[in-house]
Design an enzyme around this catalytic site. Structure first.
Site, PDB file in Angstrom:
ATOM      1  NE  ARG A 162      -4.099  -1.536   0.403  1.00 25.06           N
ATOM      2  CZ  ARG A 162      -4.475  -2.956   0.090  1.00 25.06           C
ATOM      3  NH1 ARG A 162      -3.144  -3.558  -0.664  1.00 25.06           N
ATOM      4  NH2 ARG A 162      -5.348  -3.676   0.172  1.00 25.06           N
ATOM      5  CB  SER A 237      -8.927  -1.244   4.160  1.00 26.77           C
ATOM      6  OG  SER A 237      -9.106  -2.787   3.323  1.00 26.77           O
ATOM      7  CD  GLU A 333      -5.638   1.500   2.032  1.00 23.07           C
ATOM      8  OE1 GLU A 333      -5.358   1.596   0.842  1.00 23.07           O
ATOM      9  OE2 GLU A 333      -6.740   0.852   2.095  1.00 23.07           O
TER      10      GLU A 333
HETATM   11  N1  EPU Z   1     -11.108 -10.148  10.235  1.00 21.44           N
HETATM   12  C1  EPU Z   1     -11.730 -10.096  11.421  1.00 21.44           C
HETATM   13  N2  EPU Z   1     -12.701  -9.229  11.581  1.00 21.44           N
HETATM   14  C2  EPU Z   1     -13.124  -8.377  10.666  1.00 21.44           C
HETATM   15  C3  EPU Z   1     -12.196  -8.396   9.411  1.00 21.44           C
HETATM   16  C4  EPU Z   1     -11.313  -9.306   9.451  1.00 21.44           C
HETATM   17  O1  EPU Z   1     -11.458 -10.897  12.287  1.00 21.44           O
HETATM   18  O2  EPU Z   1     -14.123  -7.735  10.805  1.00 21.44           O
HETATM   19  C5  EPU Z   1      -9.955 -11.127  10.239  1.00 21.44           C
HETATM   20  C6  EPU Z   1     -10.433 -12.229   9.261  1.00 21.44           C
HETATM   21  O3  EPU Z   1     -10.996 -13.513   9.760  1.00 21.44           O
HETATM   22  C7  EPU Z   1      -9.142 -12.841   8.679  1.00 21.44           C
HETATM   23  C8  EPU Z   1      -8.157 -11.658   8.697  1.00 21.44           C
HETATM   24  O4  EPU Z   1      -8.818 -10.345   9.617  1.00 21.44           O
HETATM   25  O5  EPU Z   1      -8.554 -13.652   9.415  1.00 21.44           O
HETATM   26  C9  EPU Z   1      -7.849 -10.980   7.368  1.00 21.44           C
HETATM   27  O6  EPU Z   1      -9.306 -10.484   6.734  1.00 21.44           O
HETATM   28  P1  EPU Z   1      -9.546 -10.418   5.427  1.00 21.44           P
HETATM   29  O7  EPU Z   1      -9.300 -11.563   4.420  1.00 21.44           O
HETATM   30  O8  EPU Z   1     -10.987  -9.773   4.887  1.00 21.44           O
HETATM   31  O9  EPU Z   1      -8.595  -9.391   4.583  1.00 21.44           O
HETATM   32  P2  EPU Z   1      -8.056  -7.814   5.308  1.00 21.44           P
HETATM   33  O10 EPU Z   1      -6.471  -7.935   5.703  1.00 21.44           O
HETATM   34  O11 EPU Z   1      -9.018  -7.281   6.340  1.00 21.44           O
HETATM   35  C10 EPU Z   1      -6.987  -6.856   3.120  1.00 21.44           C
HETATM   36  C11 EPU Z   1      -6.819  -5.633   2.133  1.00 21.44           C
HETATM   37  C12 EPU Z   1      -8.376  -5.604   1.595  1.00 21.44           C
HETATM   38  C13 EPU Z   1      -8.455  -6.772   0.427  1.00 21.44           C
HETATM   39  C14 EPU Z   1      -8.065  -8.115   1.591  1.00 21.44           C
HETATM   40  C15 EPU Z   1      -8.204  -9.516   0.727  1.00 21.44           C
HETATM   41  C16 EPU Z   1      -5.690  -4.267   3.493  1.00 21.44           C
HETATM   42  C17 EPU Z   1      -5.490  -2.843   4.274  1.00 21.44           C
HETATM   43  N3  EPU Z   1      -6.669  -4.604   3.188  1.00 21.44           N
HETATM   44  O12 EPU Z   1      -7.961  -6.873   4.040  1.00 21.44           O
HETATM   45  O13 EPU Z   1      -8.133  -4.542   0.507  1.00 21.44           O
HETATM   46  O14 EPU Z   1      -9.619  -6.884  -0.115  1.00 21.44           O
HETATM   47  O15 EPU Z   1      -7.300  -8.177   2.286  1.00 21.44           O
HETATM   48  O16 EPU Z   1      -6.965  -9.412   0.230  1.00 21.44           O
HETATM   49  O17 EPU Z   1      -4.719  -4.723   3.275  1.00 21.44           O
HETATM   50  C18 EPU Z   1      -8.943  -1.978   0.457  1.00 21.44           C
HETATM   51  O18 EPU Z   1      -7.632  -1.805   0.591  1.00 21.44           O
HETATM   52  O19 EPU Z   1      -9.687  -1.252   0.503  1.00 21.44           O
HETATM   53  C19 EPU Z   1      -9.169  -3.368   0.712  1.00 21.44           C
HETATM   54  C20 EPU Z   1     -10.474  -3.590   0.689  1.00 21.44           C
END
Ligand code: EPU
Length: 337
Positions: A162, A237, A333
């Site tokens: 990012r 995000s 972000e």
């Molecule tokens: N989680 C929770 N509670 C929540 C959300 C997530 O416990 O409310 C846990 C999930 O269970 C999982 C972990 O957090 O173990 C990761 O969650 P997720 O796969 O949804 O991905 P993320 O790390 O929360 C990142 C990106 C997203 C992207 C997803 C999928 C960043 C800041 N965000 O989210 O990007 O779509 O991975 O690859 O890196 C964006 O940048 O706008 C965006 C949506």
């Protein structure tokens, strides 16, 4: 090209925040862009792309330059690879769909990300195990001070999680006018290791997925977790997933052994901010018209008439409580103005 005054930006930011621009112009060609730069009716310049990664906390006493350059062009191709150039104002997902229809591989995991092509390199957009940098070849820019065109190679962009040169040394100095991608025409290198993708493909009994299958999986996952900005204002995000050192991580693990994490290197650990925010009790909470999404705590939402200040206040409350409860500092972000 017409310069408007006191223009509402409500339809130009995916948070749907009502904020007015002192001056506003939408440019459709590089010549118009240069003309607009030379006219500049206000000292302060604000470059607007898809408006999908920003929070406006007040009116903008600036000259807002909306980059509306359109067009997709195949620059060259071999038997196995194709170089595709997309103008900055192309909608990102429409561009991904064009590539999938032509069976050009590499962008399928990045399906349905809001925003435009031209702003994608700034934060090196990423999802489901793939980042923009994996297929990025180069981008063209116009330097704001000199109106000179300059190309940036992948190395010059210094892509990180990012992050890129456009958020650092080159910030506010260049306008990205187009991006060129190097995509595959055959033997696509698909990436399906991200848990939810695999699950979706298995449910559909797909063993050897095409890039279209992967795109469909990503679309289904995103639609199930992430709110559609056209229905519920948001900027994806809101926070970055924090990366912490060994000492902080060990202490965090002692207190929260159940927390998910990802080892970036032997001394760096990435913790999902969504998990931290949920732990701090904010998931699904609503304060007036500002809220935290019910399916993904990392996404802040505008239920209709939230002001940018209210969303920002909520973000700061979340940041403070997460730090108090877990010892981890989370950083926005989105770009805040
Ligand atoms: N989680 C929770 N509670 C929540 C959300 C997530 O416990 O409310 C846990 C999930 O269970 C999982 C972990 O957090 O173990 C990761 O969650 P997720 O796969 O949804 O991905 P993320 O790390 O929360 C990142 C990106 C997203 C992207 C997803 C999928 C960043 C800041 N965000 O989210 O990007 O779509 O991975 O690859 O890196 C964006 O940048 O706008 C965006 C949506």
């Amino acid at each position: 090209m017409r310069i408007e005054e006191n223009k509402s930006l409500r339809n130009y930011n995916t948070f749907g925040i009502a904020s007015n621009a002192r001056f506003f112009v939408s440019v459709e060609t590089i010549d118009e862009l240069k003309q607009a730069l030379s006219k500049k009716p206000s000292e302060e310049l604000f470059i607007l792309g898809g408006g999908s990664n920003m929070l406006l906390t007040g009116d903008l006493d600036a000259f807002v330059l909306h980059i509306n350059l359109k067009g997709i062009e195949i620059l060259k191709e071999t038997e196995t690879e194709v170089f595709v150039k997309a103008m900055a104002g192309e909608n990102w997902h429409e561009f991904v769909k064009y590539c999938i229809e032509k069976d050009f591989g590499g962008l399928e995991n990045l399906s349905l990300i809001p925003g435009n092509v031209g702003t994608a390199p700034i934060q090196n957009i990423g999802a489901y195990g793939v980042e923009l940098k994996d297929t990025f070849e180069s981008c063209n820019t116009v330097e704001i001070e000199t109106f000179k065109e300059r190309e940036f190679t992948k190395e010059e962009c210094v892509f990180e999680y990012r992050n890129s040169i456009f958020k650092n040394e080159a910030k506010g100095k260049y306008i990205i006018t187009s991006v060129t991608f190097k995509l595959t025409k055959k033997n696509h290198k698909t990436s399906v290791s991200y848990g939810d993708i695999q699950k979706n493909l298995s449910e559909r009994n797909i063993e050897i997925p095409t890039i279209k299958d992967i795109s469909e999986a990503v679309i289904a996952i995103r639609q199930s977790k992430l709110p559609d900005p056209k229905v519920l204002g948001n900027s994806g995000s809101f926070f970055k997933n924090p990366v912490v050192g060994s000492e902080t991580f060990q202490e965090f693990r002692r207190n929260f052994p159940e927390a998910p994490f990802y080892e970036v290197s032997p001394t760096e650990f990435k913790i999902p901010a969504g998990w931290l925010i949920e732990k701090a009790g904010f998931k699904g909470q609503r304060f007036g018209d500002a809220g935290v999404h019910k399916n993904q705590a990392l996404v802040l939402v505008n239920y209709g008439n939230a002001t940018g200040k209210e969303i920002w206040q909520l973000a700061m409350d979340i940041q403070k409580k997460v730090k108090e409860m877990t010892g981890i500092y989370i950083e926005p972000e989105v770009n805040v103005f």
